[in-house]
Scaffold this motif. Structure first.
Motif, PDB file in Angstrom:
ATOM      1  N   UNK A  39      -8.548 -19.896   1.096  1.00 26.74           N
ATOM      2  CA  UNK A  39      -8.083 -18.962   2.115  1.00 26.74           C
ATOM      3  C   UNK A  39      -9.030 -17.778   2.168  1.00 26.74           C
ATOM      4  N   UNK A  40      -9.197 -17.216   3.329  1.00 29.47           N
ATOM      5  CA  UNK A  40     -10.108 -16.082   3.485  1.00 29.47           C
ATOM      6  C   UNK A  40      -9.385 -14.749   3.677  1.00 29.47           C
ATOM      7  N   UNK A  41      -8.070 -14.806   3.748  1.00 26.41           N
ATOM      8  CA  UNK A  41      -7.330 -13.558   3.907  1.00 26.41           C
ATOM      9  C   UNK A  41      -7.453 -12.729   2.635  1.00 26.41           C
ATOM     10  N   UNK A  42      -7.753 -11.438   2.794  1.00 25.96           N
ATOM     11  CA  UNK A  42      -7.969 -10.571   1.647  1.00 25.96           C
ATOM     12  C   UNK A  42      -7.006  -9.379   1.648  1.00 25.96           C
ATOM     13  N   UNK A  43      -5.859  -9.526   2.308  1.00 26.85           N
ATOM     14  CA  UNK A  43      -4.908  -8.423   2.379  1.00 26.85           C
ATOM     15  C   UNK A  43      -4.430  -7.983   1.005  1.00 26.85           C
ATOM     16  N   UNK A  44      -4.299  -8.963   0.089  1.00 26.06           N
ATOM     17  CA  UNK A  44      -3.818  -8.636  -1.255  1.00 26.06           C
ATOM     18  C   UNK A  44      -4.832  -7.761  -1.999  1.00 26.06           C
ATOM     19  N   UNK A  45      -6.124  -7.981  -1.733  1.00 25.82           N
ATOM     20  CA  UNK A  45      -7.155  -7.162  -2.373  1.00 25.82           C
ATOM     21  C   UNK A  45      -7.163  -5.752  -1.795  1.00 25.82           C
ATOM     22  N   UNK A  46      -6.944  -5.665  -0.490  1.00 30.90           N
ATOM     23  CA  UNK A  46      -6.862  -4.343   0.138  1.00 30.90           C
ATOM     24  C   UNK A  46      -5.670  -3.568  -0.409  1.00 30.90           C
ATOM     25  N   UNK A  47      -4.582  -4.278  -0.663  1.00 29.17           N
ATOM     26  CA  UNK A  47      -3.391  -3.642  -1.206  1.00 29.17           C
ATOM     27  C   UNK A  47      -3.649  -3.145  -2.620  1.00 29.17           C
ATOM     28  N   UNK A  48      -4.388  -3.918  -3.395  1.00 27.60           N
ATOM     29  CA  UNK A  48      -4.730  -3.496  -4.754  1.00 27.60           C
ATOM     30  C   UNK A  48      -5.625  -2.260  -4.710  1.00 27.60           C
ATOM     31  N   UNK A  49      -6.602  -2.250  -3.800  1.00 28.80           N
ATOM     32  CA  UNK A  49      -7.464  -1.074  -3.648  1.00 28.80           C
ATOM     33  C   UNK A  49      -6.646   0.164  -3.292  1.00 28.80           C
TER      34      UNK A  49
END
Length: 248
Positions: A39-49
């Motif tokens: 998957x290419x969605x990175x919303x979880x990484x943005x949320x961690x940031x």
């Protein structure tokens, strides 16, 4: 892989997340699943940031390591603040450090974060702002006192530095020269040298004080007002002078 997907999809059934360590583990589990599925969605990484940025801001504000999840839990659960108040309080801290990208700006967004990402059961969402339970969630006196204590501590550190390193003498100060400077940082340096008699070395000693540049700017602006100097600086001017006002 299906087990991991179900674990993520059914996150609301899990125990609430109450600290940063557990939240990071959750985000890493999502990333692991994304990698496996390509998957290419990175919303979880943005949320961690986003949450790590909150940790950074809170830790600098309170001068010690602050777990952002535990801090939100304290405001929302222990201090019984409404979500509106939580947002307002955290954004006030961001404003002090000129952070323009807030943790959250809207009630619904923070509610979703608490429910979906932290698995929290929210307080009664049906109450309106006129209800007794909502009105009872005013900013607690302990929180106000804590913020005031931190502010007083910063002022005391600056005042101690100022008393030791300044000596007002206006004999070499020329208002025309001051006004002819184009940039604020140049005017600021001129005031340091020719009004407050603060040397290069003395100014650089400010770096030994663990304060943000906006705090320094606020303190200097107070000094300008006290001395009837019609001038005001920002955190950017303070930083610029740290670069310019030093030995070659």
């Amino acid at each position: 892989m299906d087990e991991l997907k179900n674990d993520i999809d059914n996150s609301e059934k899990k125990e609430p997340i109450l600290n940063l360590k557990d939240f990071i583990e959750r985000q890493e589990s999502i990333e692991e699943y994304m990698q496996v599925c390509k998957f290419r969605r990175k919303n979880h990484l943005k949320l961690l940031d986003k949450i790590l940025k909150l940790e950074e801001i809170l830790s600098k504000h309170f001068w010690k390591k602050i777990d952002p999840i535990q801090y939100i839990n304290k405001l929302y659960r222990e201090d019984n603040l409404s979500i509106d108040w939580v947002i307002k309080h955290i954004n006030e801290i961001y404003d002090k450090y000129w952070e323009e990208k807030y943790f959250y700006k809207y009630t619904g967004s923070l509610q979703m974060f608490l429910r979906k990402a932290l698995n929290w059961k929210l307080k009664d969402q049906k109450e309106n702002k006129k209800s007794p339970s909502y009105k009872s969630r005013e900013k607690p006196a302990s929180l106000i006192a804590q913020n005031k204590a931190e502010q007083d501590k910063r002022k005391a550190l600056f005042l101690s530095w100022y008393i030791i390193n300044s000596n007002i003498d206006t004999t070499t100060f020329d208002i025309n020269v001051f006004n002819n400077y184009k940039f604020k940082y140049e005017k600021f340096i001129y005031l340091l040298k020719n009004y407050f008699m603060i040397s290069i070395d003395s100014y650089q000693k400010l770096l030994e004080i663990n304060l943000w540049n906006q705090s320094f700017a606020d303190r200097f602006n107070e000094l300008f007002k006290e001395n009837n100097i019609d001038f005001e600086i920002s955190h950017k001017d303070v930083a610029r002078v740290f670069e310019k006002y030093k030995k070659d």
